[in-house]
Every structure is written in structure tokens, then in C-alpha cells.
Design an enzyme around this catalytic site. Structure first.
Site, PDB file in Angstrom:
ATOM      1  N   ASP A   1     -11.720  17.740 -43.709  1.00  0.00           N
ATOM      2  CA  ASP A   1     -12.410  18.033 -42.452  1.00  0.00           C
ATOM      3  C   ASP A   1     -11.679  19.188 -41.790  1.00  0.00           C
ATOM      4  O   ASP A   1     -10.544  19.510 -42.146  1.00  0.00           O
ATOM      5  CB  ASP A   1     -12.392  16.790 -41.543  1.00  0.00           C
ATOM      6  CG  ASP A   1     -13.088  17.049 -40.213  1.00  0.00           C
ATOM      7  OD1 ASP A   1     -14.202  17.610 -40.232  1.00  0.00           O
ATOM      8  OD2 ASP A   1     -12.521  16.740 -39.158  1.00  0.00           O
ATOM      9  N   SER A   2     -12.337  19.765 -40.782  1.00  0.00           N
ATOM     10  CA  SER A   2     -11.703  20.844 -40.035  1.00  0.00           C
ATOM     11  C   SER A   2     -10.488  20.335 -39.243  1.00  0.00           C
ATOM     12  O   SER A   2      -9.655  21.115 -38.833  1.00  0.00           O
ATOM     13  CB  SER A   2     -12.724  21.456 -39.074  1.00  0.00           C
ATOM     14  OG  SER A   2     -13.261  20.433 -38.251  1.00  0.00           O
TER      15      SER A   2
ATOM     16  N   TYR B   1     -14.076  24.509 -36.497  1.00  0.00           N
ATOM     17  CA  TYR B   1     -14.900  25.343 -37.382  1.00  0.00           C
ATOM     18  C   TYR B   1     -16.270  25.600 -36.734  1.00  0.00           C
ATOM     19  O   TYR B   1     -16.943  26.567 -37.069  1.00  0.00           O
ATOM     20  CB  TYR B   1     -15.158  24.623 -38.707  1.00  0.00           C
ATOM     21  CG  TYR B   1     -14.016  24.543 -39.706  1.00  0.00           C
ATOM     22  CD1 TYR B   1     -12.713  24.912 -39.390  1.00  0.00           C
ATOM     23  CD2 TYR B   1     -14.275  24.095 -40.998  1.00  0.00           C
ATOM     24  CE1 TYR B   1     -11.693  24.819 -40.335  1.00  0.00           C
ATOM     25  CE2 TYR B   1     -13.263  24.005 -41.948  1.00  0.00           C
ATOM     26  CZ  TYR B   1     -11.972  24.359 -41.613  1.00  0.00           C
ATOM     27  OH  TYR B   1     -10.980  24.259 -42.558  1.00  0.00           O
ATOM     28  N   GLY B   2     -16.676  24.685 -35.849  1.00  0.00           N
ATOM     29  CA  GLY B   2     -18.060  24.652 -35.368  1.00  0.00           C
ATOM     30  C   GLY B   2     -18.520  25.858 -34.577  1.00  0.00           C
ATOM     31  O   GLY B   2     -19.717  26.048 -34.363  1.00  0.00           O
TER      32      GLY B   2
ATOM     33  N   CYS C   1     -16.867  16.858 -42.707  1.00  0.00           N
ATOM     34  CA  CYS C   1     -17.169  17.725 -41.564  1.00  0.00           C
ATOM     35  C   CYS C   1     -18.661  18.072 -41.525  1.00  0.00           C
ATOM     36  O   CYS C   1     -19.208  18.611 -42.501  1.00  0.00           O
ATOM     37  CB  CYS C   1     -16.338  18.993 -41.734  1.00  0.00           C
ATOM     38  SG  CYS C   1     -16.568  20.202 -40.442  1.00  0.00           S
TER      39      CYS C   1
ATOM     40  N   THR D   1     -20.045  20.385 -39.840  1.00  0.00           N
ATOM     41  CA  THR D   1     -20.206  21.842 -39.856  1.00  0.00           C
ATOM     42  C   THR D   1     -20.122  22.366 -41.288  1.00  0.00           C
ATOM     43  O   THR D   1     -20.970  23.148 -41.730  1.00  0.00           O
ATOM     44  CB  THR D   1     -19.112  22.483 -38.974  1.00  0.00           C
ATOM     45  OG1 THR D   1     -19.255  21.985 -37.642  1.00  0.00           O
ATOM     46  CG2 THR D   1     -19.207  23.987 -38.975  1.00  0.00           C
TER      47      THR D   1
ATOM     48  N   GLU E   1     -11.099  15.410 -28.495  1.00  0.00           N
ATOM     49  CA  GLU E   1      -9.740  15.785 -28.937  1.00  0.00           C
ATOM     50  C   GLU E   1      -8.730  15.547 -27.822  1.00  0.00           C
ATOM     51  O   GLU E   1      -7.563  15.294 -28.076  1.00  0.00           O
ATOM     52  CB  GLU E   1      -9.698  17.265 -29.346  1.00  0.00           C
ATOM     53  CG  GLU E   1     -10.583  17.581 -30.518  1.00  0.00           C
ATOM     54  CD  GLU E   1      -9.815  17.846 -31.804  1.00  0.00           C
ATOM     55  OE1 GLU E   1      -8.728  18.422 -31.724  1.00  0.00           O
ATOM     56  OE2 GLU E   1     -10.325  17.462 -32.877  1.00  0.00           O
TER      57      GLU E   1
ATOM     58  N   CYS F   1     -21.791  15.268 -35.869  1.00  0.00           N
ATOM     59  CA  CYS F   1     -20.451  15.866 -35.852  1.00  0.00           C
ATOM     60  C   CYS F   1     -19.441  14.720 -35.890  1.00  0.00           C
ATOM     61  O   CYS F   1     -19.666  13.674 -35.273  1.00  0.00           O
ATOM     62  CB  CYS F   1     -20.292  16.695 -34.572  1.00  0.00           C
ATOM     63  SG  CYS F   1     -18.594  17.146 -34.179  1.00  0.00           S
ATOM     64  N   THR F   2     -18.361  14.950 -36.623  1.00  0.00           N
ATOM     65  CA  THR F   2     -17.339  13.909 -36.817  1.00  0.00           C
ATOM     66  C   THR F   2     -16.853  13.252 -35.527  1.00  0.00           C
ATOM     67  O   THR F   2     -16.466  12.089 -35.534  1.00  0.00           O
ATOM     68  CB  THR F   2     -16.106  14.535 -37.493  1.00  0.00           C
ATOM     69  OG1 THR F   2     -15.788  15.746 -36.810  1.00  0.00           O
ATOM     70  CG2 THR F   2     -16.343  14.788 -38.958  1.00  0.00           C
ATOM     71  N   HIS F   3     -16.827  14.023 -34.444  1.00  0.00           N
ATOM     72  CA  HIS F   3     -16.223  13.523 -33.204  1.00  0.00           C
ATOM     73  C   HIS F   3     -17.139  12.612 -32.395  1.00  0.00           C
ATOM     74  O   HIS F   3     -16.683  11.854 -31.560  1.00  0.00           O
ATOM     75  CB  HIS F   3     -15.817  14.702 -32.314  1.00  0.00           C
ATOM     76  CG  HIS F   3     -14.649  15.472 -32.833  1.00  0.00           C
ATOM     77  ND1 HIS F   3     -14.622  16.013 -34.098  1.00  0.00           N
ATOM     78  CD2 HIS F   3     -13.463  15.787 -32.255  1.00  0.00           C
ATOM     79  CE1 HIS F   3     -13.466  16.645 -34.271  1.00  0.00           C
ATOM     80  NE2 HIS F   3     -12.755  16.518 -33.175  1.00  0.00           N
TER      81      HIS F   3
HETATM   82  N1  DGL Z   1     -15.512  18.453 -37.866  1.00  0.00           N
HETATM   83  C1  DGL Z   1     -16.446  19.248 -37.097  1.00  0.00           C
HETATM   84  C2  DGL Z   1     -17.865  18.755 -37.401  1.00  0.00           C
HETATM   85  O1  DGL Z   1     -18.073  17.621 -37.813  1.00  0.00           O
HETATM   86  C3  DGL Z   1     -16.164  19.198 -35.608  1.00  0.00           C
HETATM   87  C4  DGL Z   1     -14.950  19.987 -35.185  1.00  0.00           C
HETATM   88  C5  DGL Z   1     -15.092  21.452 -35.493  1.00  0.00           C
HETATM   89  O2  DGL Z   1     -15.870  22.167 -34.833  1.00  0.00           O
HETATM   90  O3  DGL Z   1     -14.415  21.896 -36.406  1.00  0.00           O
HETATM   91  O4  DGL Z   1     -18.797  19.479 -37.228  1.00  0.00           O
END
Ligand code: DGL
Length: 273
Positions: free
Chosen positions: A10-11, A42-43, A73, A75, A151, A185-187
Site C-alpha cells: 500500500d502507499s 499516492y492519491g 491501495c 489508488t 492519518e 480507499c484504504t482509510h
Molecule cells: N492507500 C490510498 C488508497 O487506498 C490512500 C492513501 C493515499 O492517497 O496514498 O487510495
């Protein structure tokens, strides 16, 4: 081969929501996790940069004995789409498992998707849904601030800042009367209780990480690649930034303290990044 690890990347920390589900569904598997904490998020980056980073993340995982790679991830999965660059072992992104779950859940054929700007711009989820069901309606909304709020630990159900932002982001999706919402998105699963409260009890929330863990289990079962270990597997984590920061923040995503070893990957130095 059967007892090689499942590689997850993941990012940053968000992919731990997938690790949590993998541990629950596949307790005998070893997991090697790579979180690119030095380059998150990364997004908000271009597809070219995201793809380059993803290839470097996979190259890092390949230095270990892995039998499957999961892009946790949203993204990365969106940019990779249906053209995965890993073809010599099972590879899963989060889009297709989440789309399958959302299409099975919707009663009204109206699905909402929230994600990072790169995910929403790619239209990955939307295209995957419409390919299977051209008659479905899909509403999308980028929610860039959610990653930063999560975060920073602004995850409590009653947090007024996160609630204000969530109400603002979700209003257009609510107006479209969707009955299913993909937390793309993971978060976002970390604040699923608040999102669910705002959307209302009639809206089914889909967590791509959880669906992807289920997909991984199915895939390894079909390919006869499930571990035959009788004891529990181990988690090993690598991060490209500080181990201390990772350990502090990881509990938000795992909803418990990290168990397993955490290393600094040090790979950017070797790669000259
Ligand atoms: N892991 C990214 C996602 O699921 C979220 C965090 C990022 O923007 O890197 O899209």
C-alpha cells in the site's frame, strides 16, 4: 510454495485494514506487508507516478518468498485497472472484489463510490460496474481530506471536524439516493461508523480490503496454494519511512497494537530515489 507469504502493499498504513481481514480469514498464512510511508499519499499524484511507485513496491516484495501479491491501495488498484503488471503469480487489486460485493448488495441498482482524487478520476470502479451492469447508476465523489484526518487520528465517531467534512463530501452522494456505497480507499473503513451514520441505515457500506481478503482466500484455495502450516502465521512489515511512526499509527488501522516485526525497507537508497 504453499508456505510462502502473501505479499501486500500500500502507499502507507491504510493497507493494514486488508492485513487485518487476511489474518482473520487466513490465520495460518504468513504476510509480508510493504507500506510506502515515505511517499504517501499516492492519491493526489499522476497515473504515471503511481504506476512507477507500484512497480517499485512490487519489486521490493519480490525480494521475499511470496506466492501472491495484493495491491491493497485503492489508488494503485485503480491505475492498474484490468492490466495487472504481475502475471507470474496470483495478483489482486481491490476494485473487482469490491465491485462484485456492491453489485450483489444493491437492491435499487444505485451505487455510490468514494475515493482519492486519482481513484475517482480513473473511473475504475464506475467502469467495472457498468461493464457488468450497463443499467446501473453510479455516483462518485473524491474525498481527499479523509486520508489526512484518519492519518492524524481524527477517527472518533463524534469528532466534529471529521463529521463536518464527511457531511460535506457525502451530501451529493446522498442526494443521488444510492443504496450501496463503496469505501474506495484504504482509510475510509476506519471511519465507517461515522460514514454509515451519515448515509443512513438503509445504505450498505462495502469495504474493498475485506472483500479482497475474501477474494484472496478463494483464489489461493482454487490454485491449491493455501498454507498447510498448523500454527498461526506471522506478519512482517516493511516501511519506507520511520518504524516508530508506523508502530504509533498502525493501531488505528489494525484496531490493536501491531504484532509482528517491523523493519525499515531502506530500498529507496538502493534504488537511488
Ligand atoms: N492507500 C490510498 C488508497 O487506498 C490512500 C492513501 C493515499 O492517497 O496514498 O487510495
Amino acid at each position: 510454495m504453499k508456505n510462502d507469504a502473501i505479499g501486500v502493499f500500500d502507499s502507507g498504513l491504510g493497507g493494514l485494514t486488508t492485513v487485518k481481514e487476511l489474518n482473520r480469514l487466513l490465520p495460518h498464512e504468513n504476510i509480508i506487508y510493504f507500506g510506502d510511508t515515505a511517499r504517501v499519499p499516492y492519491g493526489s499524484r499522476s497515473p504515471e507516478t503511481i504506476l512507477r511507485y507500484a512497480k517499485e513496491d512490487v519489486a521490493f516484495l519480490r525480494q521475499h518468498q511470496v506466492k501472491m501479491i495484493i495491491a491493497a491501495c485503492g489508488t494503485v488498484s485503480s491505475v492498474v485497472g484490468d492490466r495487472p503488471f504481475v502475471t507470474d503469480m496470483p495478483f489482486a487489486g481491490v476494485i473487482y472484489p469490491a465491485v462484485a460485493a456492491a453489485c450483489a448488495a444493491t437492491r435499487t441498482k444505485r451505487i455510490g463510490i468514494i475515493g482519492t482524487p486519482a481513484t475517482i478520476k480513473s473511473e475504475s470502479y464506475k467502469k467495472a460496474i457498468l461493464q457488468q451492469h450497463p443499467d446501473y447508476f453510479v455516483a462518485t465523489q473524491a474525498c481527499p481530506l479523509f486520508v489526512h484526518l484518519v492519518e492524524n487520528g481524527y477517527t472518533d465517531f463524534h469528532n466534529p471536524v471529521t463529521r463536518l467534512v464527511a457531511e460535506e463530501y457525502l451530501a451529493p452522494i446522498q442526494a443521488q439516493k444510492v443504496d450501496t456505497l463503496i469505501l474506495g480507499c484504504t482509510h475510509y473503513p476506519v471511519i465507517a461508523d461515522m460514514i454509515g451514520d451519515i448515509m443512513g441505515a438503509d445504505v450498505t457500506l462495502i469495504s474493498p480490503g475485506a472483500e479482497t481478503a475474501g477474494y484472496a482466500k478463494q483464489c489461493l484455495t482454487e490454485k491449491n496454494l493455501l498454507s498447510n502450516r498448523t500454527e498461526n502465521g506471522k506478519n512482517v512489515y516493511y516501511v519506507s519511512d520511520s518504524v516508530e511512526l508506523f508502530t504509533e499509527n498502525a493501531a488505528h488501522f489494525l484496531q490493536k497494537e501491531v504484532t509482528g516485526t517491523v523493519y525499515q525497507s531502506g530500498w529507496q537508497k538502493e534504488a537511488g530515489c
